[in-house]
Design a protein around this motif. Sequence first.
Motif: not given
Length: 482
Positions: A123-140
């Motif tokens: 599950l950790d591999k699915l999200f980047s560090g900025e996305e916080g395991c699906g809690r935040f969007l990473d639109l940088h």
Amino acid sequence: MESILEQQRKAHEEIERLEQAIVEQFINEPKTHKERLSREHRVSDFLDRISSRSKFLYDLYDDSDNARKAEIDALSGTSEFSEFYGRLKAIKDYHRRYPNETVEPLELEFINQSKLLGEDDELDKLFSGEEGCGRFLDLHALHEQYVNLKNVKKIDYLTYLSEFDNFADYPKENKHGEYIKYLNDLRSYLESFFKRVKPLSNLDDIKKEVEVDFDQKWKDGIFPGWLRPIGEEISHNLFCVACKKGYTKKTVFDAHLKSKKHIKAANSMMEQGVTSVDQETQTKLIKEAEDAKDKREKDVAFNEALIQKYSEILGSQREDTKANVERKRALTDRERRMELEAEEVDDVESESEDEDKIYNPLKLPLGWDGKPIPYWLYKLHGLGVEYPCEICGNYVYMGRKAFDRHFQEWRHAHGMRCLGIPNTRHFHEITLIEDAYALWEKLKSSGKSDEFKADTMEEFEDQEGNVFNKKTYDDLKRQGLL
């Protein structure tokens, strides 16, 4: 090779065990966001397996090659005993050739599923560090792509999070080229994030729902950002046959006739021996150009509609992202380092187990650790007192410390610059635009403004150590008295 009936039996058993495994997943309520997301991904995998095995069973029961029927006839015909002993012999021969082969019953796989509740490495591999395991969007990356588009106002990342789905203000004349690429990238990211954060939702159903509503609005010509009169057609006089493109304004059409692209297309048409076209051919070309243009614009508008729908569904993650960005901006360098060190030692989710359950009835601000600050600290710094500033666009500062500090920050400095007033110490504590203008006029009239005047404020020293202002020094030097 296993018989068809045995394959069917195993497929039915697997489906039943998968259904039971799904039930077991929902027996215990997860305590944290990560556990809940991990459970949904696990259930999604089970459902995919059920779908795959069901399709496999359907193909076996369909029996397009009559293999299943032939096997049943062989087992129930006159030679049923010889068929039985033949199969028994084949089984014995197999185990004689492979005497020590281990066999794991199917039920053991699903018994072990209960032990996987804490294993979330995948599950950790699915999200980047900025996305916080699906809690935040990473639109940088998409924000950087957006601000480099043509004719867009340059906004910061926090503003972009609030406005990235507002397409109506962007001129539709510029909705081509890089804009289409940006739109496709934004849609792809939101779809990918949606599948990762809501694995049990059906993305195809959402697309069909959006398509029905979009088609009706597009047909009526009322889709936001693409309003157009019904029945509007390209004029024959403003249609370029060589380029197969129509225009709505004569000035634009005249400018096009002088462009290199048109001259090249016209020369190419003349080389083919075509100097003019009749009315019927021109009408056909106009119709084809209108259809192509409408299809191109409709595809772009449909992408906008999908993005708006995705952003609506992901509204909670979007608001959490904005709050997280604001929180990080308020951190000092030391607090950021402490937060990074804490993330390296502990998992991000374990630090804030289910933020929705944090007891915060007084709505106290969150500290660097994501928990409410003590109430005595809240009262000590006066964080419950609001200090609005009209010069900053009626922005409200909580607490005296933040209010005093903001006079030297970018927001207030930008507001003063827009008013045409220098942001000097004279204007400290001034928050109203009217008061700022009044004080500025008073300072100018009394000669106390901070405008730099080289003749009177710049100082020079001669060889004997005498100090003069610039005007006096230049006069004495000119007369040869120095």
